[in-house]
Scaffold this motif. Sequence first.
Motif, mmCIF file in Angstrom:
data_model
loop_
_atom_site.group_PDB
_atom_site.id
_atom_site.type_symbol
_atom_site.label_atom_id
_atom_site.label_comp_id
_atom_site.label_asym_id
_atom_site.label_seq_id
_atom_site.Cartn_x
_atom_site.Cartn_y
_atom_site.Cartn_z
ATOM 1 N N UNK A 65 69.278 -8.446 -14.133
ATOM 2 C CA UNK A 65 70.145 -8.066 -15.245
ATOM 3 C C UNK A 65 69.377 -7.274 -16.295
ATOM 4 N N UNK A 66 68.177 -7.740 -16.638
ATOM 5 C CA UNK A 66 67.358 -7.026 -17.622
ATOM 6 C C UNK A 66 66.996 -5.634 -17.103
ATOM 7 N N UNK A 67 66.666 -5.528 -15.817
ATOM 8 C CA UNK A 67 66.363 -4.216 -15.227
ATOM 9 C C UNK A 67 67.577 -3.301 -15.278
ATOM 10 N N UNK A 109 67.870 0.339 -17.236
ATOM 11 C CA UNK A 109 68.254 1.570 -16.541
ATOM 12 C C UNK A 109 69.537 2.171 -17.086
ATOM 13 N N UNK A 110 70.188 1.467 -18.022
ATOM 14 C CA UNK A 110 71.417 1.980 -18.613
ATOM 15 C C UNK A 110 72.602 1.962 -17.673
ATOM 16 N N UNK A 111 72.653 0.960 -16.778
ATOM 17 C CA UNK A 111 73.737 0.882 -15.804
ATOM 18 C C UNK A 111 74.688 -0.263 -16.133
ATOM 19 N N UNK A 112 75.887 -0.185 -15.580
ATOM 20 C CA UNK A 112 76.906 -1.206 -15.798
ATOM 21 C C UNK A 112 76.823 -2.289 -14.723
ATOM 22 N N UNK A 150 58.785 2.486 -32.466
ATOM 23 C CA UNK A 150 59.841 1.629 -31.929
ATOM 24 C C UNK A 150 60.905 2.405 -31.162
ATOM 25 N N UNK A 151 60.768 3.714 -31.078
ATOM 26 C CA UNK A 151 61.775 4.514 -30.385
ATOM 27 C C UNK A 151 61.611 4.412 -28.876
ATOM 28 N N UNK A 152 62.731 4.456 -28.183
ATOM 29 C CA UNK A 152 62.725 4.416 -26.720
ATOM 30 C C UNK A 152 62.012 5.637 -26.154
#
Length: 347
Positions: A115-117, A121-124, A237-239
């Motif tokens: 879930x964290x991965x 990855x910005x997935x649903x 702190x930026x991605x």
Amino acid sequence: MEPLNNQILDCLKQRDPFAVATIMTHKGSTPRTSGSKMIVLKDRTIYGTIGGGLVEALVMDACMKLIDKHQSRIKEFSLDKELKDGLDMVCGGNLTILMEVFVPDPGLTGIFKALVSLEKEGKKGFLVFKIDGFSKSDFTTRKCLVLPDTTITGQSLIPKPLMDEICDNLFTGTFPVLYNHGLEEYIIEPIHPSDTLYIFGAGHVGFQLARMAHLIDVQTVVVDDREEFANPERFPYSKAVCVVKKFDTAFDRLSIDESSYIVIITRGHLHDQSVLEQALKTRAAYIGMIGSRAKRNQIYTNLKKKGVSDKTLETIFSPIGLEIHAETPAEIAVSIMGEIIKIKAEK
């Protein structure tokens, strides 16, 4: 929804049972809304909040008892009733709260690692809880993580009608919901990509805005054409911090979607216009551009000559930010962040 899944994974690695309290529904005036979460440990340490005050204390007490029993529960709290003998600052309203006990095991840890991965990855995806027992009394749960393509991490717990509804994207909210399949009950929690704030312009306002976003757990991507301003040391702190040769190509390496918020605060009008023209071709949830009304109107006139419609231009927030008479870069950042929080809440 608060990004607590990393913290839940850390708690699972500690091997001690703990509870997670999640607001499933809210009605009336409540301090927090559906989807808000709080982790409760056996020593009464908490991470996150469901609103503070007396009702949060009552939920903590209930979680402590449930942890001892290794049981979970869904309970409605009436703020009028619960607080009538407490402080005179009564919100009024009702909260339905899922208080779920987590008993660590390798399978559960594996689900939350996945879930964290997924979130990184910005997935649903969908976290599915099968209730063993009945939701009107104490129960236990089994979990699995489901992707829209039906890939499952964990046990295969899902009946075909539920899987069909997941594939048809019928669960689009941001908080857990109950699903009934005959006598069986499930809790479905949609997992959405984290909101990302794209800051075009790494000057004084951009610097303060990135700091402000970090304070409220909004990840940021900073874009500028000046490496002395746009660098990881200045934005720790930026991605991501992206240095572009020209703002004309600023969007080439970016993935902008409905979870994206765009703030345009470059050092010049032409750069702002270039970024805005590209931003309007995306599905971003918010596009804001700094500047006076005179500057805005000139840029709008230029874009209309290029075929941009009035209807499209009406979606832009410019002048940017809430009207709080902000003057300093930090105050302007507060104004912009306040507007973004408002849009996020309305979405």
